[in-house]
Write an enzyme that holds these catalytic residues in place. Structure first.
Site, PDB file in Angstrom:
ATOM      1  N   HIS A   1       0.840  -1.203   0.000  1.00  0.00           N
ATOM      2  CA  HIS A   1       0.000   0.000   0.000  1.00  0.00           C
ATOM      3  C   HIS A   1       0.878   1.257   0.000  1.00  0.00           C
ATOM      4  CE1 HIS A   1      -3.184  -2.563   2.284  1.00  0.00           C
ATOM      5  NE2 HIS A   1      -3.625  -2.418   1.065  1.00  0.00           N
TER       6      HIS A   1
ATOM      7  N   LYS B   1     -18.365  -5.310   8.163  1.00  0.00           N
ATOM      8  CA  LYS B   1     -17.188  -6.139   8.430  1.00  0.00           C
ATOM      9  C   LYS B   1     -16.584  -5.730   9.762  1.00  0.00           C
ATOM     10  CE  LYS B   1     -14.962  -6.992   3.948  1.00  0.00           C
ATOM     11  NZ  LYS B   1     -13.746  -6.600   3.210  1.00  0.00           N
TER      12      LYS B   1
ATOM     13  N   ARG C   1      -2.139  -6.473  -8.276  1.00  0.00           N
ATOM     14  CA  ARG C   1      -1.044  -7.354  -7.891  1.00  0.00           C
ATOM     15  C   ARG C   1      -0.858  -8.484  -8.871  1.00  0.00           C
ATOM     16  NH1 ARG C   1      -3.370  -7.868  -1.953  1.00  0.00           N
ATOM     17  NH2 ARG C   1      -5.190  -7.545  -3.258  1.00  0.00           N
TER      18      ARG C   1
ATOM     19  N   SER D   1      -3.196  -7.529   3.214  1.00  0.00           N
ATOM     20  CA  SER D   1      -3.452  -7.334   4.643  1.00  0.00           C
ATOM     21  C   SER D   1      -3.735  -8.678   5.308  1.00  0.00           C
ATOM     22  CB  SER D   1      -4.633  -6.383   4.846  1.00  0.00           C
ATOM     23  OG  SER D   1      -4.327  -5.120   4.309  1.00  0.00           O
TER      24      SER D   1
HETATM   25  P1  ADP Z   1      -9.951  -3.304  -0.490  1.00  0.00           P
HETATM   26  O1  ADP Z   1     -10.732  -3.890   0.637  1.00  0.00           O
HETATM   27  O2  ADP Z   1     -10.580  -2.088  -1.113  1.00  0.00           O
HETATM   28  O3  ADP Z   1      -9.413  -4.267  -1.509  1.00  0.00           O
HETATM   29  P2  ADP Z   1      -7.248  -3.145   0.444  1.00  0.00           P
HETATM   30  O4  ADP Z   1      -6.768  -2.381   1.627  1.00  0.00           O
HETATM   31  O5  ADP Z   1      -7.097  -4.625   0.480  1.00  0.00           O
HETATM   32  O6  ADP Z   1      -8.711  -2.662   0.276  1.00  0.00           O
HETATM   33  O7  ADP Z   1      -6.534  -2.609  -0.870  1.00  0.00           O
HETATM   34  C1  ADP Z   1      -6.644  -1.278  -1.281  1.00  0.00           C
HETATM   35  C2  ADP Z   1      -5.938  -1.086  -2.617  1.00  0.00           C
HETATM   36  O8  ADP Z   1      -4.561  -1.369  -2.461  1.00  0.00           O
HETATM   37  C3  ADP Z   1      -6.422  -2.021  -3.729  1.00  0.00           C
HETATM   38  O9  ADP Z   1      -6.379  -1.313  -4.952  1.00  0.00           O
HETATM   39  C4  ADP Z   1      -5.404  -3.112  -3.756  1.00  0.00           C
HETATM   40  O10 ADP Z   1      -5.288  -3.688  -5.047  1.00  0.00           O
HETATM   41  C5  ADP Z   1      -4.153  -2.332  -3.408  1.00  0.00           C
HETATM   42  N1  ADP Z   1      -3.162  -3.225  -2.798  1.00  0.00           N
HETATM   43  C6  ADP Z   1      -3.376  -4.206  -1.908  1.00  0.00           C
HETATM   44  N2  ADP Z   1      -2.227  -4.850  -1.611  1.00  0.00           N
HETATM   45  C7  ADP Z   1      -1.262  -4.239  -2.345  1.00  0.00           C
HETATM   46  C8  ADP Z   1       0.141  -4.452  -2.518  1.00  0.00           C
HETATM   47  N3  ADP Z   1       0.762  -5.459  -1.906  1.00  0.00           N
HETATM   48  N4  ADP Z   1       0.801  -3.636  -3.335  1.00  0.00           N
HETATM   49  C9  ADP Z   1       0.166  -2.627  -3.972  1.00  0.00           C
HETATM   50  N5  ADP Z   1      -1.146  -2.404  -3.902  1.00  0.00           N
HETATM   51  C10 ADP Z   1      -1.864  -3.192  -3.090  1.00  0.00           C
END
Ligand code: ADP
Length: 163
Positions: free
Chosen positions: A16, A40, A89, A127
């Site tokens: 992120h 959630k 990803r 996450s």
């Molecule tokens: P959501 O519940 O909206 O998927 P996340 O927090 O899981 O929220 O992810 C938010 C954004 O960050 C999404 O666009 C996801 O693809 C991106 N993301 C998640 N993990 C990674 C990572 N390892 N590297 C880059 N972007 C990521």
């Protein structure tokens, strides 16, 4: 142009953060929008997730953190953002992300969704993976910012976050 980077960030990972850093370079302003999803139960309460991000982006200019619930397109408008930033990803992300992008386009034709390819060395990070590793005492120091590693250790009651 300003951009919105929405997500759950439960918790923030280095993947992120990589996207936030690159978004900060591409746009005049970037709002990291943390979703408060009442249906959630997150591992970290909203306030904690906001603090984790706030600490991790202290070195960046033009990035702010806000919480939201409801539609992403409404939040983008409220922030004056013309772009919704999302990360890809792997192919497995693609189908869901494309559906989301089309939905948002039909709700708000003036907004664009922009995808950034995740840095290869972060492409396995999510996450949920980070929480699983921390739950079983693994070392998450190369997966999350230091503050988040401490929070994970506390959450799973470990004495040593860098084991
Ligand atoms: P959501 O519940 O909206 O998927 P996340 O927090 O899981 O929220 O992810 C938010 C954004 O960050 C999404 O666009 C996801 O693809 C991106 N993301 C998640 N993990 C990674 C990572 N390892 N590297 C880059 N972007 C990521």
């Amino acid at each position: 142009m300003r951009a919105l980077y929405p997500g759950s960030f439960d918790p923030l990972t280095l993947g992120h953060l990589d996207l936030i850093e690159r978004g900060a370079v591409l746009f005049d302003g970037l709002v990291v929008a943390v979703l408060q999803n009442p249906s959630k139960t997150p591992a970290f309460p909203l306030e904690r997730r906001l603090e984790q991000i706030q600490r991790a982006i202290a070195h960046l200019n033009g990035v702010e953190v806000r919480s939201f619930d409801g539609l992403t397109v409404d939040m983008a408008r409220a922030c004056g953002a013309g772009v919704i930033l999302r990360g890809l990803r792997a192919m497995s992300d693609f189908e869901f992300e494309l559906q989301l992008a089309h939905t948002n386009k039909s709700l708000a034709p003036d907004l664009e969704t922009l995808f950034l390819a995740t840095a290869a060395h972060h492409s396995f990070l999510s996450s949920s993976v980070v929480k699983e590793v921390a739950r079983f005492g693994g070392n998450v120091s190369r997966m999350v910012p230091p503050g988040v590693a401490e929070d994970l250790a506390r959450l799973f009651n470990q004495a040593n976050p860098s084991r």
